[in-house]
Scaffold this motif. Structure first.
Motif, PDB file in Angstrom:
ATOM      1  N   GLY A 174      34.201 -33.022  39.205  1.00 32.48           N
ATOM      2  CA  GLY A 174      33.680 -34.199  39.884  1.00 32.48           C
ATOM      3  C   GLY A 174      32.357 -33.960  40.574  1.00 32.48           C
ATOM      4  N   TRP A 175      31.679 -32.858  40.248  1.00 31.40           N
ATOM      5  CA  TRP A 175      30.382 -32.608  40.871  1.00 31.40           C
ATOM      6  C   TRP A 175      29.326 -33.455  40.192  1.00 31.40           C
ATOM      7  N   PRO A 176      28.353 -33.913  40.980  1.00 31.80           N
ATOM      8  CA  PRO A 176      27.285 -34.664  40.334  1.00 31.80           C
ATOM      9  C   PRO A 176      26.389 -33.703  39.558  1.00 31.80           C
ATOM     10  N   GLY A 196      30.697 -47.568  47.495  1.00 30.20           N
ATOM     11  CA  GLY A 196      31.315 -46.453  46.766  1.00 30.20           C
ATOM     12  C   GLY A 196      31.406 -45.177  47.590  1.00 30.20           C
ATOM     13  N   TYR A 197      31.605 -44.068  46.881  1.00 29.83           N
ATOM     14  CA  TYR A 197      31.732 -42.778  47.559  1.00 29.83           C
ATOM     15  C   TYR A 197      30.354 -42.141  47.706  1.00 29.83           C
ATOM     16  N   ASN A 198      30.173 -41.391  48.754  1.00 26.81           N
ATOM     17  CA  ASN A 198      28.922 -40.635  48.835  1.00 26.81           C
ATOM     18  C   ASN A 198      29.129 -39.260  48.220  1.00 26.81           C
ATOM     19  N   SER A 199      28.076 -38.456  48.200  1.00 32.12           N
ATOM     20  CA  SER A 199      28.138 -37.190  47.456  1.00 32.12           C
ATOM     21  C   SER A 199      29.117 -36.210  48.082  1.00 32.12           C
ATOM     22  N   MET A 200      29.473 -36.438  49.336  1.00 30.10           N
ATOM     23  CA  MET A 200      30.433 -35.532  49.950  1.00 30.10           C
ATOM     24  C   MET A 200      31.853 -36.030  49.751  1.00 30.10           C
ATOM     25  N   GLY A 201      31.984 -37.058  48.966  1.00 31.57           N
ATOM     26  CA  GLY A 201      33.308 -37.559  48.640  1.00 31.57           C
ATOM     27  C   GLY A 201      33.881 -38.481  49.707  1.00 31.57           C
TER      28      GLY A 201
END
Ligand SMILES: Nc1ncnc2c1ncn2[C@@H]1O[C@H](COP(=O)(O)OP(=O)(O)OP(=O)(O)O)[C@@H](O)[C@H]1O
Ligand SMILES: [Mg+2]
Lengths: 407, 278
Positions: free
Chosen positions: A363-365, A195-200
């Motif tokens: 879209g921020w965690p 999947g995507y990481n936190s930095m997109g």
């Protein structure tokens, strides 16, 4: 005086002035909601960073070439610095302490083509141990072997994004030939999706091939773009870094650390750096939110003050029909507590909504910690008592006759 | 037969005995003042508002206190109502010494034994009649919610506002507001009702109707102290105390007590039509 009557009295008094009560509440609502949302954003980003780091392999160590000879602030791109060689890699594997796995790393970007589909991405040349280091897993097919590396075999393992974009008809990629800048590579495995990481960043946009093949058949170079290692454990990473540093310094004949032509980063450092930034952000956000809560509290005090002055006559009357100082004090205190607790509850709900709003729209965690809800709730009740106390004290201390006479 | 109804029976018997006593013996003293003085410090000067007042009021009396402005009427009434304490002298209310009480105890006395009626009504703004009347009982934990409502409705019926229970204070006329205030003073069944210029803000007709109400309450046995500077009003009560400069200058019993109901009848006809509106 029983408390239920006092509650009823305070409730009736608030009801007489719904608009004022609501406006007072607004300060608390905004304060509590922003505390919860800010902490949720801070905590969410911290958690996603931590998760991402552990997914990347918490004990990973990266070695990159470093151009220390650049002058005038112009630094060549790392890939053009040719200081890391395969010998360094082997020496680390053979001599370095606390190091478990080692993999060379080279990469090249270009276009992948399969039949009519093409997709721009980069190919990473690594050793089989890279999977272990980066915590990657094969979903179907298998990883290339050391003998593929020895023979410069043009085989590769691809990530989900690449597979989806090249094999649009749902074919099984394993066994198919894809082309990278017109050089054919046979797909022998597909990686599990991360999947995507936190930095997109899409962690599935990945193609792994034997580093020898990438070096010789694509780039025609004999140096490395980097070396990836894993320490035996997260705790041992600093010692492993030390050991690697010595080996490289020795290999490159450099005595002075300032002259090192390589750069070593352990995941631990990275994680410390990232989490400390996000911690700082959390604190900053919490401060801003806390200030708005304080402003809300001062709002309560202000309104309660006005309300006491406005109701001096009423207070006198209440005293004349038998209200004691305690009763008046409690009435005003309960009023401000009711305002702040109701405001707090609404604030908690708004906090949840805005946190998930941020998650949904930006879209921020986010992650709402139960303690942050409890904290903001306790704080706002405390604010109610604290800021309600002084006006309530003032009301209770009034002289009944003077209060009755007040115009 | 339950214990409760048994007690009721006993109480009935007791009240009969009480009433017998009343008829035969000298009436009980509700208020006893001896040499009450009240000084106010204004800057360096001392204002002697009350300069030694002594009198007593028996149960069931309707007393008016009269005097010019500044003679100390309100000061005296505030002391009677336990809102203020005298500088010196003794005050016995219903057998207990007020000076020896602390603030909370005085608040309790105000709550249980005194009903105040003010010149400017002092109703809670934007609040229904029934809630206003309930107010003293809200500060009495011995009265339950249902009892409180029942008593408030009863008191409002006494002042003929049984059909205006849920009217708000700002939707009522001056006379109606004063009736609500009187109901509030009655609701805790006080030992004494204290009124300070209770008709001061009202026109003649409404004043008479309020006085009529006080006379009815008096007939039912309530003790009333009514402060006024209107001589005419004094003739509707049984006893007049006149103050001047903080001293009693006369204390007389009326030989003929006028009836407020009759005075109301005698008012010109054309105004009579408005009576319904009051
Ligand atoms: N809180 C106070 N501080 C100083 N002086 C006071 C205070 N209250 C009353 N006084 C003084 O005491 C005197 C009596 O006042 P009081 O209010 O009892 O008069 P009153 O008879 O009720 O007059 P009115 O008919 O105008 O209401 C006046 O001289 C007044 O100035
Ligand atoms: Mg007065």
């Amino acid at each position: 005086m029983n408390l239920s009557n006092l509650f009823r009295i305070a409730w009736r008094a608030l009801n007489k002035n719904k608009m004022r009560a609501f406006l007072t509440m607004l300060g608390i609502i905004i304060g509590v909601a922003s505390v919860i949302a800010m902490l949720a954003i801070g905590e969410g980003s911290k958690r996603s960073i931590e998760k991402q780091i552990s997914e990347m392999g918490a004990n990973m160590i990266m070695i990159m070439p470093y151009d220390n000879k650049a002058v005038g602030g112009v630094r060549m791109s790392a890939s053009n610095v040719q200081t890391l060689k395969i010998k360094d890699c082997e020496d680390i594997r053979n001599k370095a302490q606390y190091v478990k796995d080692v993999s060379p790393y080279v990469s090249s970007s270009g276009q992948f083509i399969y039949q009519n589909n093409n997709y721009p991405a980069s190919i990473s040349g690594v050793a089989p141990s890279y999977l272990e280091i980066r915590q990657l897993k094969i979903k179907s097919g298998h990883m290339f072997t050391d003998s593929d590396v020895k023979r410069y075999n043009k085989v590769c393992v691809i990530g989900k994004t690449i597979a989806d974009n090249l094999f649009t008809k749902g074919e099984n990629p394993v066994g198919k030939i894809i082309r990278f800048n017109s050089i054919p590579f046979q797909v022998i495995g597909v990686l599990e999706s991360k999947g995507y990481n936190s930095m997109g960043m899409d962690q599935d946009e990945i193609v792994l091939a034997p580093y020898t093949a990438v070096q010789k058949r694509i780039l025609a170079i004999d140096y490395l773009h980097g070396i990836f290692c894993s320490a035996e454990s997260e705790d041992l990473a600093p010692k492993a870094v030390e050991s690697i540093t010595q080996i490289l310094a020795n290999n490159h004949n450099i005595g002075n650390p300032d002259d090192y032509d390589f750069e070593i980063r352990s995941q631990e450092e990275l994680s410390e750096m990232l989490t400390s930034t996000s911690d700082m952000m959390t604190i900053l956000l919490a401060c801003v939110a806390g200030i708005s809560l304080l402003v809300g509290g001062i709002g309560i005090m202000n309104i309660m003050y006005v309300s006491v002055t406005e109701r001096i006559k009423e207070i006198g009357l209440r005293m004349s029909v038998g209200a004691r100082e305690k009763d008046i004090l409690m009435q005003f205190l309960i009023e401000s507590i009711l305002i702040s607790i109701t405001g707090g509850l609404i604030g908690v709900i708004f906090g949840f909504f805005s946190s998930y709003g941020v998650k949904f729209f930006a879209g921020w965690p986010v992650f709402i910690e139960p303690w942050s809800v409890a904290l903001s709730f306790v704080v706002c009740s405390a604010i109610g008592i604290f800021f309600g106390w002084y006006p309530a004290r003032k009301a209770a201390g009034l002289d009944p006759i003077e209060a009755l006479r007040y115009e | 037969m339950t214990v409760h109804s048994c007690q009721n029976r006993l109480q009935d018997v007791e009240t009969v005995v009480d009433q017998d006593k009343k008829r035969t013996m000298e009436k009980r003293k509700i208020i006893e003042l001896t040499n009450i003085k009240r000084n106010f410090e204004v800057g360096t000067e001392i204002v002697h508002a009350l300069k030694g007042i002594s009198f007593s009021i028996e149960e069931g009396q309707f007393v008016t206190i009269m005097g010019k402005s500044g003679s100390g009427k309100s000061t005296l009434l505030n002391i009677l109502g336990c809102l203020d304490t005298p500088t010196s002298g003794t005050y016995l209310l219903d057998g207990s010494l007020v000076q020896s009480m602390n603030k909370d105890q005085r608040a309790r006395v105000r709550n249980r034994k005194i009903g105040f009626v003010f010149q400017n009504y002092n109703l809670l703004p934007n609040t229904t009649a029934i809630e206003n009347v309930e107010l003293p009982l809200m500060y009495n934990p011995e009265v339950s919610t249902s009892e409180r409502q029942k008593k408030a409705i009863e008191a409002l019926k006494v002042v003929e506002l049984g059909d205006r229970l849920y009217h708000k204070s700002n939707q009522m006329s001056g006379g109606q507001m004063q009736r609500v205030a009187i109901a509030r003073a009655l609701v805790n069944n006080p030992a004494v009702i204290l009124a300070d210029e209770a008709t001061g803000n009202l026109d003649t007709r409404t004043s008479y109707s309020i006085l009529k109400l006080f006379q009815e309450l008096h007939r039912e046995g309530k003790t009333i102290v009514f402060v006024t500077h209107n001589n005419e009003i004094a003739s509707f009560s049984e006893r007049n105390i006149v103050l001047r400069d903080g001293k009693i200058i006369s204390d007389t019993y009326n030989q003929t007590i006028l009836s407020a109901a009759e005075a109301l009848e005698r008012l010109p006809k054309e105004e009579n039509e408005e009576e319904e509106v009051i």
